[in-house]
Design an enzyme around this catalytic site. Structure first.
Site, PDB file in Angstrom:
ATOM      1  N   HIS A 325       0.854  -1.193   0.000  1.00 46.06           N
ATOM      2  CA  HIS A 325       0.000   0.000   0.000  1.00 46.06           C
ATOM      3  C   HIS A 325       0.884   1.235   0.000  1.00 46.06           C
ATOM      4  O   HIS A 325       1.833   1.323   0.777  1.00 46.06           O
ATOM      5  CB  HIS A 325      -0.895   0.008   1.244  1.00 46.06           C
ATOM      6  CG  HIS A 325      -2.028   0.972   1.155  1.00 46.06           C
ATOM      7  ND1 HIS A 325      -1.851   2.338   1.230  1.00 46.06           N
ATOM      8  CD2 HIS A 325      -3.370   0.781   0.990  1.00 46.06           C
ATOM      9  CE1 HIS A 325      -3.024   2.941   1.123  1.00 46.06           C
ATOM     10  NE2 HIS A 325      -3.954   2.026   0.969  1.00 46.06           N
ATOM     11  N   ARG A 345      -6.573  10.347  -0.074  1.00 44.20           N
ATOM     12  CA  ARG A 345      -6.239  10.921  -1.380  1.00 44.20           C
ATOM     13  C   ARG A 345      -7.486  11.160  -2.213  1.00 44.20           C
ATOM     14  O   ARG A 345      -7.573  12.129  -2.964  1.00 44.20           O
ATOM     15  CB  ARG A 345      -5.258   9.998  -2.105  1.00 44.20           C
ATOM     16  CG  ARG A 345      -3.839  10.119  -1.580  1.00 44.20           C
ATOM     17  CD  ARG A 345      -2.900   9.107  -2.214  1.00 44.20           C
ATOM     18  NE  ARG A 345      -3.089   7.779  -1.633  1.00 44.20           N
ATOM     19  CZ  ARG A 345      -3.123   6.650  -2.328  1.00 44.20           C
ATOM     20  NH1 ARG A 345      -3.007   6.677  -3.638  1.00 44.20           N
ATOM     21  NH2 ARG A 345      -3.280   5.492  -1.707  1.00 44.20           N
TER      22      ARG A 345
END
Length: 540
Positions: A325, A345
């Site tokens: 990740h 994000r």
């Protein structure tokens, strides 16, 4: 504790470029996406999967000759921890229709649908019910249930994210079932985020062409696991046994799976479960710490189900592909490896380097995003070093409040806000320092779209299975995977149980596996399943 002086000084650079980056974001003038060709080049040069010397060919089993991570090969090329002669298989402790091994999202969903199909179910789990990666999943669950979206678009996004290597039948099953899974979860009591008019709120994730990420704050997995766990605990004909991991599957003289041997973690006592069908739902291998990376995974993620299924005769699929990740915490040290959900994000935060400049589109697929961060830190030398020598880049979370209004970070990411505030860091005003962390096992045991395996009467669901996501999983498809295929496994296993007559129980497959290890010259004191990670003498 807060950031040390050198980091605080660097944060001033981030603040000096933020206003410009925000204005560009408002105009849709984001850092450009990579082309497929450029993304592939980036992966092959920087992604950990392509690093020399980190994999080797398996020497035994159905997938002999396939490349897998060295740490995983060590677990597979190890001897069983029990001798067949020490288990009295005629002394049956539990006799059920369906045995579910694992009690995370996939195991719990499987138990529910198996019970609904009329089966008597036993759920056996290594730790507590719900101690699983499902509990730790934060950002959301994908489902194409809006008018401007479709399962076909979902399929194409996931196929592209997986580098066009996904098993098409499995992927089609997942995206087809997705809207029904959201409805099922909500009916059970999952509290998804909604607008004031009751419309489901959805966001983008990396690699998605439509907003289809359903969430419950930044605790989506915990909300789903809470609901599934409560439902399982309140159903008749489902028994849950905690702290008793499976150490071996049991077969019968026909070669079909017929149960498992459990071992009590406190007393060491073995229990024999006879079952007409078995579902493995044990999750992944994050606690093997592939290539020494920290991990987001829960403490019990030690590849147990992979070992059990492989020894019984299953094949592997995509076990050479691991997911790192892109946004794992690397400061403060106490939080190293902790997941920062992709939803941060998706909400508007950007990745910036030590100069305060963007260097990658924030919602590239995870493997590409991770590769770009690794390049920025080690080739371009534009990372920020911590007091312990770790290097990372900034995830500029204060941008979210600037874009969406003050208080958005606290409202949308309450768990992450509290986790950082414990260390004197207010992520609504200061960015987070991140670096890729081992997150997901892309591969696993090979299954069909009803979750059946090459071993009769054995089913597999969740992260322990392989093929659905190909070589890279998109955000939100893990919570979807565990619920879709958990439900399918429970239904298929319960139906099959109605026609199975279990024969004489045997552990001969363990003896055969040990002989195969010996025949290829593997001499080791390693035993598996590992059950819990071994951290003795190791520094993370």
């Amino acid at each position: 504790m807060s950031y040390p002086d050198n980091m605080l000084e660097n944060i001033k650079k981030i603040e000096s470029t933020r206003a410009r980056i925000v204005e560009e974001a408002k105009k849709g003038d984001n850092f450009p996406r990579l082309s497929l060709e450029d993304g592939e080049k980036l992966l092959r040069k920087y992604h950990p999967d392509y690093k020399d010397g980190t994999k080797r060919e398996l020497k035994v089993g159905k997938s002999k000759g396939e490349l897998v991570p060295n740490e995983f090969a060590d677990v597979i090329e190890a001897y069983p921890g029990i001798e067949p002669g020490e288990i009295d298989l005629e002394q049956v402790d539990y006799d059920v229709d369906v045995l579910v091994i694992g009690a995370g999202g996939a195991g719990s969903a499987a138990a529910l649908t198996a019970q609904e199909a009329g089966a008597k179910v036993l759920v056996a789990t290594k730790l507590r019910h719900g101690d699983a990666n499902t509990m730790m999943a934060e950002g959301g669950i994908q489902a194409a249930d809006k008018e401007e979206d479709s399962p076909t678009r979902h399929f194409l996004d996931a196929l592209g994210g997986g580098h066009f290597s996904n098993d098409h039948d499995l992927l089609a099953a997942m995206v087809h079932d997705a809207p029904a899974v959201i409805e099922w979860l909500e009916d059970l009591g999952v509290m998804f985020d909604k607008d004031p008019d009751g419309t489901m709120r959805t966001l983008h994730g990396g690699g998605t062409s439509r907003k289809r990420m359903h969430s419950a704050g930044d605790m989506t997995g915990a909300e789903i696991m809470r609901t599934l766990r409560d439902e399982v605990r309140n159903r008749e004909d489902i028994k849950v046994v905690e702290y008793e991991p499976a150490v071996s599957l049991i077969k019968d003289e026909t070669g079909g799976c017929a149960g498992a041997v459990l071992q009590n973690m406190e007393t060491g006592k073995f229990s024999v479960v006879r079952a007409k069908t078995v579902i493995i739902a044990t999750g992944g291998f994050g606690r093997l710490h592939i290539q020494g990376f920290p991990t987001t995974n829960h403490y019990g993620a030690t590849a147990d189900g992979l070992v059990l299924g492989y020894r019984a005769g299953c094949s592997f699929s995509f076990m050479d592909a691991s997911q790192f990740h892109p946004t794992g915490v690397i400061f403060p040290e106490q939080n190293v490896g902790l997941l920062i959900t992709e939803k941060v994000r998706g909400a508007g935060s950007q990745l910036v380097n030590a100069d305060g400049e963007q260097f990658v589109y924030p919602l590239e697929p995870r493997d590409i995003e991770s590769s770009a961060i690794i390049r920025e830190c080690f080739e371009r030398k534009k990372g920020i070093e911590t007091q312990t020598g770790r290097i990372g880049v900034w995830l500029d979370s204060p941008m979210i409040d600037v874009l969406e209004g003050e208080g958005t970070v606290q409202k949308e990411f309450p768990a992450k806000y509290r986790q950082f505030m414990r260390h004197g860091i207010d992520i609504s005003k200061q960015p987070m320092l991140i670096f890729p962390t081992l997150h997901y096992q892309n591969g696993g045991l090979k299954i069909s779209d009803d979750t059946s395996t090459e071993v009769p009467n054995l089913y597999v669901a969740g992260e322990v299975s392989g093929g659905i996501h190909g070589r890279n999983r998109l955000m939100g498809n893990s919570l979807l995977d565990v619920t879709v295929f958990g439900r399918r496994a429970g239904t298929a296993a319960a139906r099959k149980a109605k026609e199975v007559k279990v024969g004489t129980l045997t552990l001969r497959h363990l003896t055969a596996y040990a002989k195969e290890l010996e025949s290829v010259g593997i001499k080791t004191e390693r035993i598996s399943p590992m059950i819990l990670p071994d951290y003795v003498g190791k520094v993370g």
